[in-house]
Each structure stands twice: as structure tokens, then as C-alpha cells.
Enzyme design. Structure first.
Site, PDB file in Angstrom:
ATOM      1  N   LYS A 146      -6.980   3.592  -2.848  1.00 52.59           N
ATOM      2  CA  LYS A 146      -7.235   3.408  -1.616  1.00 52.59           C
ATOM      3  C   LYS A 146      -7.657   4.911  -0.945  1.00 52.59           C
ATOM      4  O   LYS A 146      -6.804   5.942  -1.332  1.00 52.59           O
ATOM      5  CB  LYS A 146      -6.330   2.615  -0.934  1.00 52.59           C
TER       6      LYS A 146
ATOM      7  N   LYS B  16     -10.287   0.315  -2.248  1.00 52.42           N
ATOM      8  CA  LYS B  16     -10.197  -0.077  -0.795  1.00 52.42           C
ATOM      9  C   LYS B  16     -10.553   1.170  -0.002  1.00 52.42           C
ATOM     10  O   LYS B  16      -9.864   2.151  -0.156  1.00 52.42           O
ATOM     11  CB  LYS B  16      -8.709  -0.560  -0.331  1.00 52.42           C
TER      12      LYS B  16
ATOM     13  N   ASP C 119       0.866  -1.206  -0.010  1.00 51.44           N
ATOM     14  CA  ASP C 119       0.031   0.049  -0.052  1.00 51.44           C
ATOM     15  C   ASP C 119       0.780   1.061  -0.071  1.00 51.44           C
ATOM     16  O   ASP C 119       1.428   1.455   1.037  1.00 51.44           O
ATOM     17  CB  ASP C 119      -0.761  -0.161   1.429  1.00 51.44           C
TER      18      ASP C 119
END
Length: 215
Positions: A152, A181, A90
């Protein structure tokens, strides 16, 4: 939606600065037992976690939480994390580049890190709380073009986290191969269900205990 179904979409997260190995082991053990999508932990714990918890899907972070380290640093972080056993990365984009209109730099950085990640999953944290609607839309295009696997919302450490409005905006503008996400401030079962029903594939939360204890 059952608790097990929700847990299978959760990145069980512990990214606090004061996290100890004992804390990380607890998160990882829960992730294995309750079959969460992954355990998302700091880079320094990836190797011992991967060695201790065989079969655990280990996620870690790059350029976290502010994103303004140089691309070469994030790439090296990615290389080391993958070598240590991470399966998912991430990364935080350079928000300063966004604010300066240097979208070409943002695109190049994501592309380079995705090249490093290869077949491993790359999620791109754009930290929506700092962005205008136009910037969010532009980043949906960039994440898609760069070939990242996920967009995300947040680090969870900014002044605000995920919103359903941002997820619906993403849904409208990302490419068909990009998943979503949501992270930051998602603490109840009701909220988790709302985000999943809105189209999220993953939820990043440190509050999976609300499901685990009622499972």
C-alpha cells in the site's frame, strides 16, 4: 467502469483522530449499503462496528500513522483487532529501519504480523513519500518475501499520497501473489478509475461519497 464496480474495490475509510461513533456508524452503514470492499476504521471502533454491522468486512490499522512502535506492539494490536472482529489489517512499516538500512528488521516484522494475521488480509503501508526509488523497489521485494497480501502506498496523513508512478513501479517489482492498494489524495471518480486501470486491486479513500451520491 461502473460506480458499483469501483465501490467494490474501495476501502471506505475514516481514520481522523476526531471521528465519533456516529461518524463511524455512517461510514459502516454506507459500506454495507454500497458494497464497498471494506470499511477502514480506527482499532478502537472495530468491536462495536463488527457487532453492529453483521457481515461488514472491517479493516483497521496497526502502528498508524508513523509506524515506529515496536513490533511486539503491532503484533498485539493485530491480535486484539482480529479478536474484536477485523478481517483486514493495514500495517505501517518502521520507516526509520528503512532509512537505517535495517531491511532485515522490516522483513521480520512483516513476517511476524502476517503469521499473526493468518488467513486474514495483511496490507503493508510503506509511505512512499518518504522513500527513494531504490528503497521502494527493495520494499517490493520484502513485502513479497514476507508473504503479505498487499503493498500500500500511503497512510494518507503524510506530506504526499499515492502516485501513478509508484503504482507502476510496484507493478514491475512485486511478486505475482501481491496486490496493490493506493491511498492518499484520491478524491475524484476519474482518479479512482486511473488507479484501478493501472492495476490497483484496492483504493483507500474517504471520498467514496462522489460515487455514492451519483449511484
Amino acid at each position: 467502469m461502473t460506480n458499483s464496480e469501483i465501490l467494490s474495490r474501495i476501502d471506505h475509510t475514516l481514520l481522523k483522530a476526531q471521528a465519533s461513533w456516529e461518524d463511524i456508524q455512517k461510514i459502516c452503514a454506507e459500506a454495507v449499503e454500497f458494497k464497498t470492499a471494506s470499511a477502514c476504521i480506527p482499532p478502537s471502533f472495530v468491536k462495536p462496528a463488527a457487532e453492529t454491522f453483521k457481515g461488514l468486512n472491517v479493516c483497521t490499522v496497526l502502528g498508524f500513522p508513523l509506524g515506529y512502535s515496536l513490533p511486539v506492539i503491532k503484533i498485539r494490536e493485530a491480535e486484539l483487532a482480529l479478536k474484536d472482529g477485523a478481517s483486514e489489517l493495514d500495517m505501517v512499516i518502521n520507516i526509520g529501519d528503512v532509512k537505517n538500512g535495517h531491511f532485515d528488521k522490516v522483513l521480520e516484522e512483516i513476517m511476524l504480523i502476517k503469521k499473526t494475521a493468518g488467513s486474514k488480509i495483511l496490507k503493508v503501508i510503506i509511505e512512499t513519500c518518504y522513500l527513494t526509488t531504490d528503497e521502494k523497489i527493495r520494499l517490493c521485494d520484502i513485502v513479497t518475501e514476507a508473504g503479505a497480501d498487499y503493498i500500500k502506498t500511503s497512510t494518507g496523513l503524510g506530506p504526499a499520497g499515492a502516485t501513478l508512478e509508484d503504482i507502476l513501479l510496484f507493478k514491475e517489482h512485486i511478486g505475482p501473489k501481491v496486490r496493490m492498494k493506493a491511498a492518499g489524495g484520491i478524491r475524484t471518480r476519474e482518479d479512482m478509475v486511473k488507479y484501478l486501470e493501472a492495476g490497483c486491486d484496492r483504493i483507500g479513500t474517504s471520498s467514496a461519497a462522489v460515487l455514492i451520491t451519483s449511484n
